[in-house]
Each structure stands twice: as structure tokens, then as C-alpha cells.
Write an enzyme that holds these catalytic residues in place. Structure first.
Site, PDB file in Angstrom:
ATOM      1  N   ASP A   4     -24.057 -14.053 -23.839  1.00 54.88           N
ATOM      2  CA  ASP A   4     -24.592 -13.727 -22.522  1.00 54.88           C
ATOM      3  C   ASP A   4     -25.059 -15.008 -21.824  1.00 54.88           C
ATOM      4  OD1 ASP A   4     -24.192 -11.027 -23.037  1.00 54.88           O
ATOM      5  OD2 ASP A   4     -26.201 -10.773 -23.883  1.00 54.88           O
ATOM      6  N   LYS A   5     -25.117 -14.959 -20.511  1.00 56.69           N
ATOM      7  CA  LYS A   5     -25.443 -16.135 -19.705  1.00 56.69           C
ATOM      8  C   LYS A   5     -26.692 -16.857 -20.200  1.00 56.69           C
ATOM      9  CE  LYS A   5     -26.753 -17.481 -14.996  1.00 56.69           C
ATOM     10  NZ  LYS A   5     -26.971 -17.008 -13.605  1.00 56.69           N
TER      11      LYS A   5
END
Length: 335
Positions: free
Chosen positions: A154-155
Site C-alpha cells: 500500500d502507498k
């Protein structure tokens, strides 16, 4: 690292954006068909494989209720709903972005991803991603699916990722991911006090009401997460988490399901601190940590071409370690 001059010409690739819901009634001739077969014919602008994946993501409803079973038979008069996704053109181009390379040979590269770096372009994120950087530093990855990406973080999750740099490595790494022979461990700071470790074996699918989130949903895709206690604080626990499967948001969803959300995770409730008696310094430190406290700390697998054993570790980033230091100080003060 040495910068390579890119020979890659930008080309449009498909990304996803939400469409308005579609509905259709099952006609007599479709009575008894599988849900995926019926939906593919009723919503024939999309392929059956795409429809099946959307069913598993919770995007298809049967008589108003989300149905996650492609094999579910439908009956005449049933109403199917589909929250489809529309293709959005994104020009994927190489960009000279700095990468923290832990290991590289001609077949693969292991990268320590920082917080804030998105892995691949998406709706509202046309560039500035790891995929754009890969195309700059290794232009030949333009010929490999997804520029060699075989998994993602995830970012705002930090840590180790392996990327294929050859077609052979991509094929074998993808198979190794599917067969669960790539070993991945994470550091996760959660809200609340866990007494011991354990395993979460709960299926995950798209949240039936909130399309941004994933959730534990019966009939979803198998998801298995193992965890053990690494360190306890006064209101938090540091866990060492091992992934057996790799579903979207898996660790975040499973720990939130246990009522111990990852600290700082606003999507799954980890940004709410219930700590009566906590000092102002602790509250400030926790409030300032505005991402999930999740780090991919260890990665090991057999080399996809040579079969040599490979193992890598990455230290937690400074902001994560800084938060742990404040938690340790608070524990000392209350001892």
C-alpha cells in the site's frame, strides 16, 4: 545507482474508475445458470473473467444482496446488480525517481519502498509511481507485464518488494507468490494490548457498502495471517506478522477484525487512540503519525532462475522508530 537512459515510448494502459451501478433481470432462458455466466451475458460489455473477478470483489449483487459466489445458480426473475469499473486511459511513462535498491541482478531487484510511494498508476495517480521509476531505471521492463511487478505494498506501507527484471523471473516469481513460497514478514504497531500471538484465517472481499475498503466477508477469498507479539507498550503492541496469502489490505483488515487496528490507519479505525492517562507527548506523537504503522521488514525466497536462497531485511523507517521511542519512554515513566 547508475541512471539508465530510457528507450521506452509511453503507451496508454488501462486503469480503473467507478461507474454507476447497472441492473438486469434474469430471463427464463438463463434460469439455473451460474451467476458469473448469467452476469457475463446480461452485462456483455465485460468479459466473463472480468465479471468473475468483480463477483469475488463484492461488486455483483443478487436481489439486492452482495453475492461472492460465481457458481451461485440464478433463477428467472432474479435481479442482478453490477458496480462495474470503467477503463481510464493513463499514459505510463518512465520517470527518474530515486529508489532504495537492496539487491539487484539481471533477473530481479529488491527495493525498500518508502512511505508515500504508490506502486502503480491508478485513478487520480497518473504518474510518480514505482512502476514509472522501474521503466526509467530498467527500460526493458516495458516488455514485462506490469514492468515486472509481482506483488505490491500500500502507498503508506514501507519496506521490501521484489520486482522481476526478466520474463523468466516474472513467470517463476508469480508462480512462487501463488504457491506461497515467498516468505514475507511485517512489523505492525497496533492499538490495544495483545496477550499472545495467533492466526487469523478469515476470507476477505470488497466491503459490501464502502467500496474503498476491504472486509472480512463470508464467501470472500481465502486469507491467512500469522502474528506474534514482539513488544508491549502501555496502550499499543508491536507485532511481527507473517503473510501466508496476499490479499488487498490483508494485514490491516485482519487486525482491525480482531479489534486491534494498525496504529495510524484512518481507513480501518487505527487513528483513534483510547489511552486514558497518556501524556501530551504521546498523544502528540501518535497524532502526528498520519499513516498506518506497517513495515515489510523481511523477505526471503529462492532465486527464480538460479534457485539460490535469498533473504533480505530492511530497518524500520525513522518515523516508525521515532514513534516506538516515544512509546518506550511513556512505558518507563509509568513503570
Amino acid at each position: 545507482m547508475q541512471k539508465l537512459k530510457s528507450q521506452y515510448s509511453p503507451a496508454p494502459v488501462a486503469d480503473l474508475d467507478s461507474e454507476a451501478p447497472l441492473t438486469a433481470e434474469v430471463p427464463p432462458e438463463f434460469d439455473g445458470l451460474r451467476l458469473d455466466a448469467a452476469a457475463a451475458q446480461l452485462f456483455d460489455a465485460h468479459s466473463r473473467s472480468r465479471i468473475k473477478s468483480w463477483i469475488e470483489e463484492g461488486r455483483v449483487s443478487l436481489n439486492g444482496a452482495v453475492c461472492l459466489l460465481p457458481r451461485q445458480p440464478v433463477r428467472q426473475g432474479d435481479v442482478l446488480g453490477l458496480v462495474a469499473e470503467a477503463a481510464v486511459e493513463v499514459t505510463l511513462k518512465p520517470q527518474d525517481l530515486a529508489l532504495d535498491v537492496v539487491f539487484a541482478d539481471r533477473h530481479l531487484v529488491v527495493i525498500n519502498k518508502p512511505a508515500g510511494l504508490t506502486v502503480h498508476p491508478g485513478a487520480g495517480i497518473p504518474d510518480g509511481t514505482l512502476q514509472n521509476a522501474l521503466l526509467h531505471h530498467w527500460p526493458h521492463t516495458a516488455e514485462i507485464p506490469r514492468a515486472g511487478l509481482v506483488h505490491r505494498l500500500d502507498k503508506d506501507t514501507t519496506g521490501l518488494m521484489v520486482v522481476a527484471l526478466s520474463a523468466a523471473a516474472h513467470t517463476h516469481l508469480s508462480a512462487m507468490m501463488a504457491s506461497r513460497t515467498v516468505h514475507r514478514e511485517y512489523d505492525a504497531l497496533v492499538n490495544g494490548l495483545l496477550v499472545s500471538g495467533g492466526t487469523v484465517n478469515e476470507p476477505i472481499a470488497r466491503h459490501p457498502r464502502d467500496r474503498v475498503k476491504m472486509a472480512v466477508v463470508m464467501g470472500g477469498r481465502e486469507a491467512v495471517t500469522h502474528y506474534r507479539v514482539a513488544e508491549r507498550f502501555d496502550w499499543h503492541t508491536l507485532l511481527r506478522v507473517q503473510l501466508e496469502t496476499g490479499r488487498t489490505h490483508q494485514i490491516r483488515v485482519h487486525l482491525a477484525h480482531l479489534k486491534y487496528p494498525v496504529a495510524g490507519d484512518a481507513v480501518y479505525g487505527g487513528d483513534v487512540l483510547r489511552a486514558r492517562g497518556a501524556s501530551a507527548a504521546l498523544r502528540q506523537a501518535v497524532g502526528a503519525f498520519r499513516r498506518q504503522a506497517l513495515h515489510a521488514a523481511a523477505l526471503s525466497f529462492s532465486h527464480p532462475v538460479t534457485a539460490a536462497p535469498l533473504a533480505f531485511t530492511a530497518p524500520r523507517p525513522a518515523d516508525f522508530d521515532g514513534l516506538l521511542s516515544v512509546l518506550r519512554q511513556e512505558r518507563t515513566l509509568l513503570a
